[in-house]
Enzyme design. Sequence first.
Site, PDB file in Angstrom:
ATOM      1  N   ASP A   1      -8.256  -6.005   4.730  1.00 30.34           N
ATOM      2  CA  ASP A   1      -7.061  -6.503   4.045  1.00 30.34           C
ATOM      3  C   ASP A   1      -6.666  -7.888   4.538  1.00 30.34           C
ATOM      4  O   ASP A   1      -5.798  -8.544   3.944  1.00 30.34           O
ATOM      5  CB  ASP A   1      -5.873  -5.555   4.284  1.00 30.34           C
ATOM      6  CG  ASP A   1      -6.085  -4.204   3.643  1.00 30.34           C
ATOM      7  OD1 ASP A   1      -6.791  -4.149   2.620  1.00 30.34           O
ATOM      8  OD2 ASP A   1      -5.549  -3.202   4.157  1.00 30.34           O
TER       9      ASP A   1
ATOM     10  N   ASP B   1      -3.088  -3.065   6.349  1.00 19.29           N
ATOM     11  CA  ASP B   1      -3.281  -2.574   7.708  1.00 19.29           C
ATOM     12  C   ASP B   1      -4.701  -2.703   8.223  1.00 19.29           C
ATOM     13  O   ASP B   1      -4.948  -2.550   9.404  1.00 19.29           O
ATOM     14  CB  ASP B   1      -2.842  -1.107   7.809  1.00 19.29           C
ATOM     15  CG  ASP B   1      -3.578  -0.214   6.820  1.00 19.29           C
ATOM     16  OD1 ASP B   1      -4.611  -0.655   6.254  1.00 19.29           O
ATOM     17  OD2 ASP B   1      -3.128   0.921   6.604  1.00 19.29           O
TER      18      ASP B   1
ATOM     19  N   ASP C   1       0.848  -1.181   0.000  1.00 21.47           N
ATOM     20  CA  ASP C   1       0.000   0.000   0.000  1.00 21.47           C
ATOM     21  C   ASP C   1       0.888   1.237   0.000  1.00 21.47           C
ATOM     22  O   ASP C   1       2.044   1.199   0.406  1.00 21.47           O
ATOM     23  CB  ASP C   1      -0.896  -0.016   1.241  1.00 21.47           C
ATOM     24  CG  ASP C   1      -1.968   1.059   1.177  1.00 21.47           C
ATOM     25  OD1 ASP C   1      -2.206   1.584   0.078  1.00 21.47           O
ATOM     26  OD2 ASP C   1      -2.548   1.364   2.228  1.00 21.47           O
TER      27      ASP C   1
END
Length: 687
Positions: free
Chosen positions: A390, A386, A105
């Site tokens: 996810d 996070d 990310d």
Amino acid sequence: LALARQAPPASGVEARLGRLTRAAIPLAAGSAVAVAGAGLLRGVPLAETAATASNLAVASVPEGLPFLVSAAQLAAARRLAEYGALVRNPRTIEALGRVDVLCFDKTGTLTEGQLKLTGVGDDGRYAPVDRLDDGLRLALAAALRATPAAAEPEELPQQTDRAVRRGARSAGVVEQTGAAGWEPVGGLPFEPSRGYHATIGRSGDGLVLSVKGAPETVLPRCSARRTPGGGDEPLDDGGRDALHALLADRAGAGHRILAVAECRVTSPTATDEQVRDLTFVGFLALADGVRESAAPAVRRIRQAGVHTIMITGDHPATAAAIAATISEDHDDQRVVTATELVQLDDDALAARLATTDVVARCTPAHKVRIIQALQKCGRTVAMTGDGANDAPAIRLADVGIALGQRGTPAARAAADLVVTDDRLETIIATLVEGRAMWSSVRHALSILVGGNLGEIAFSVLTAAVTGRSALTGRQLLLVNLLTDLAPALAIAIRPPAADHADALLREGPDTSLGQTLTREIGLRATATTLGATTGWTLARYTGRRRRAGTIALVSLVGTQLGQTVLAGGTSPAVLASTAASLGVLVTVVQTPGLSHFFGCTPLGPVGWTMATGSALGATFANGALSRLVERLPQTGPASPSTPEGPDETGPASPSPSTPEGPDETGRAAPSPSAPEGPDAGDGPPER
């Protein structure tokens, strides 16, 4: 499927160990048969021949292989904890060494993780937060009304919401700006599939629906736009295209863009169908500074042959702008949107991802499919995340990495590895440790297996010449005790050299356990055989059989320990274990009763000189030949960047927490024969 962790397949190290063990068993049996056959042909009693052969078979099997690998993984896991990376399962270290795709990310990994409101604009105007005019203040107030309430911004889960509230506070804007007496009465919370947050509030002149979200979600719902003078005018397709171009241009500067719209409603109950006929009032520009260390970190990862894919919920232009700042090829960033990928089947998706650097507008569901597609084509994937949404992708990945500072409990629970400082540099450190583990295991395996092969070759050779193996069963077991336990273990657990990190990054399953391992095993087996045979041959012309066997024992052990020092360098553990093994060897040989128990005889200066010279000569010859071979062009796979996985085995194994999913922007490694010498006894004193 994504939520259930399947039984892990045999990993690269495990598969390679299995092949080595399966090859060692018939080799050990064959060597035993060869020694027994040679003895019988020379008239050696069957009982003596059978005993020697069985001892050789037992001693030549490298039973310490799994222990070495486990010790290497545990040592690497301990070192990673010092870097701030917590490993849930030591098997993760092995998988880290095979990673060839890293999906990460943007927020908090490449960037500082502190989103800020940098400016507000509308159709034709834009100003920083500290220089807003009345019209732009009204746009910011509308965005504030479409933001969840909180006494302090840090209480909010979404980074965008926190940034809006902090920015409005610094600009002196409140919800009631432009809407006297406004108070919330309903709304729709943000969801990744919805792409916006809506709030209905009551003010003095009725109910107002305020919406804040991704431009591609909000603009199609707008039928009008607010003019700089405060009035409204119709918004047609051409007008929407112009607004899309305006916002895309602003996103291209690296900003995250939120569109803001409002409309009058008659019911306090909010539904998705009700969010129609909105009036576009402006947009917010948010930014998260890129870490100075991000570009060098990404460059090092790519040089290691790892394909990086930045997965983000941002607008494609925003994602491309951020990716350009961390890449040397500013104009060669291959960006796709998750919407484009949805339209591809699994094979086409895998092919597209192989040439993709950035996936924009990605949701947690898209991440799961990306991981599955990459794994299906044989890639070993690491995934960072996070949020709770996810967790499926993190659990599905070969190496799931959770960000410790911003990560939710669900993400950390699903992860194999938790990076406590959320920094890409720490992730690189984990890759170095993974690749270093492959390198250390390769050296340890080559010492262990190559040494055993050298013992087998020497035993068979001497049996062919004399009818008896020069080494007795007890001596073979002593050799394994001195060379297979502490020295090989010290090699396996040594830390990677800090000044060789870049070289270690180029290690990998193919580089470490493929042709390189086979070559090193061959070189070490040859050197071990050469050292022992040289010492034994010289000793047969100057003394009796037992003395020759003792010199052969010392030469063999010395050659193996010398190669261990060559592989371990100046590692204190390697030097200490080598010194300890040499001390035990000298004690066994020079202590009369103990020496007799192991079939040896104490040696004098001449004997020690023969043994030491043979060992050093073979060791230096091995070192010189190894350097020569390394300079020769190698064939076959040698880079971890290829998708085939391990050699011949296939694929294996300070900010508040962020929300579980995207925000409104969509963020989601031949000896010569000699005549037989005197045949019995300890002989005269050593000369």
